[in-house]
Design an enzyme around this catalytic site. Structure first.
Site, PDB file in Angstrom:
ATOM      1  CB  SER A   1      -0.958   0.015   1.196  1.00 54.66           C
ATOM      2  OG  SER A   1      -2.049  -0.838   0.955  1.00 54.66           O
TER       3      SER A   1
ATOM      4  CE  LYS B   1      -4.802   1.724  -0.324  1.00 56.67           C
ATOM      5  NZ  LYS B   1      -4.074   0.461  -0.101  1.00 56.67           N
TER       6      LYS B   1
ATOM      7  CB  SER C   1      -4.197   1.658   4.097  1.00 57.10           C
ATOM      8  OG  SER C   1      -3.395   1.192   3.035  1.00 57.10           O
TER       9      SER C   1
END
Length: 344
Positions: free
Chosen positions: A127, A130, A186
């Site tokens: 993640s 992101k 997240s």
């Protein structure tokens, strides 16, 4: 979304990206609003990050406002600087032992590498992806008031992995709230929806992510989707040092990624949410930007922009075996770097 905690004013002009201005309210909740003129926003649709940090000179009159929520202050905003990584870590002694697969501590102003472990190897980044998703959204200057309704496709996952989430298909939020969900909590469906609703759709969004990486000199980086679930999203610690330094120039990303906790009011239910980084939640460090990541292939990862001994610094940890080990590695590196003299 109606229950918020601060007022955030985000103004844009043809040559500037504004600082976030916080007006604290009493109590734990309040309202945060981002506004810019339609004229200014249209001029900034294709502006580069190099335009950030100049004095605000609003020229439009028609204002558009959206609401988001936050619970912490805004770090001091500074103009972006080109990052030239210079590895001088060999000159330091008594460096801490790090168990993660790769780690980096870098002076965010000069690009001087203070600590380096396996920094040039491309690894799955989970993640941490992101963070680039947020940069692409910020660069596009999209309408942050636009409502986005989550669809079942946003929960389909990637790389053979399903997307675990407290969100549901049919949930609606504006683009700013989707970005906050993606950075602070997240949430994979939020990041997937941001890509799906990008002009040109998901394929255009992924192309923009890879184009931005190339433009920044992130030569070991490749993205195949916007959430980080797919292990084919890879980057080196060196590349992520560049990304963190770049992303730290966007006030909105700094603010959203370091929000410690937030209650998302979806109208028919409230999702009480905490930042995925315990070092942000605990408040013991001056962390200006943060993003965590985890999938099996990547291990436990974190990137941060922080201030150590009055020096802006980037910390990257990739491939730790557990959340505790990730936090221990990060804490050891930050404690050690805080004791280093600043080179002139």
């Amino acid at each position: 979304m109606h229950v918020l905690s601060m007022s955030i004013l985000l103004s844009l002009s043809s040559t500037s990206f504004a600082e976030l201005v916080i007006n604290p309210s009493s109590g734990s909740t309040g309202q945060a609003s981002m506004s810019w003129s339609s004229e200014e926003a249209s001029q900034l649709l294709n502006s580069d990050v190099s335009a950030l940090g100049e004095e605000i000179s609003p020229q439009g009159s028609t204002k558009v406002t959206t609401t988001v929520r936050s619970s912490n202050g805004v770090p001091t905003y500074s103009a972006p600087k080109t990052v030239h990584i210079i590895d001088t870590s060999a000159g330091y002694i008594s460096q801490p032992s790090v168990s993660a697969r790769a780690a980096l501590v870098m002076d965010a102003q000069t690009g001087e590498v203070l600590y380096s472990k396996n920094t040039n190897t491309a690894l799955p980044i989970a993640s941490i992806t992101k963070l680039m998703t947020a940069v692409v959204i910020a660069d596009a200057r999209l309408d942050m008031t636009e409502e986005i309704t989550l669809q079942s496709i946003d929960f389909a996952g990637a790389g053979g992995k399903n997307s675990s989430s407290t969100l549901r298909a049919g949930d609606s939020m504006n683009r700013a709230e989707a970005l906050l969900f993606a950075l602070m909590k997240s949430e994979n469906p939020a990041a997937a929806a941001l890509a799906r609703t990008y002009p040109g759709g998901r394929s255009a969004f992924i192309a923009a992510m890879n184009a931005k990486a190339r433009a920044l000199g992130m030569n070991s980086t490749h993205y195949v989707e916007s959430t980080g679930l797919d292990p084919h999203n890879v980057a080196s610690a060196r590349d992520l040092g560049i990304l963190v330094s770049t992303a730290s120039q966007y006030g909105l990303i700094r603010q959203f990624s370091t929000t410690a906790s937030y209650d998302f009011n979806l109208g028919y239910r409230v999702l009480k949410s905490n930042n995925t980084n315990a070092l942000v939640r605990n408040g013991g460090w001056n962390i200006n930007l943060s993003k965590t990541g985890y999938i099996n292939e990547a291990g436990r990862c974190v990137v941060m922009h922080t201030t150590l001994n009055s020096r802006p610094a980037v910390v990257v940890i990739l491939g730790a075996s557990s959340t505790q080990n990730r936090n221990n590695d990060a804490t050891s590196l930050m404690t050690w770097a805080s004791q280093l003299p600043k080179r002139i």
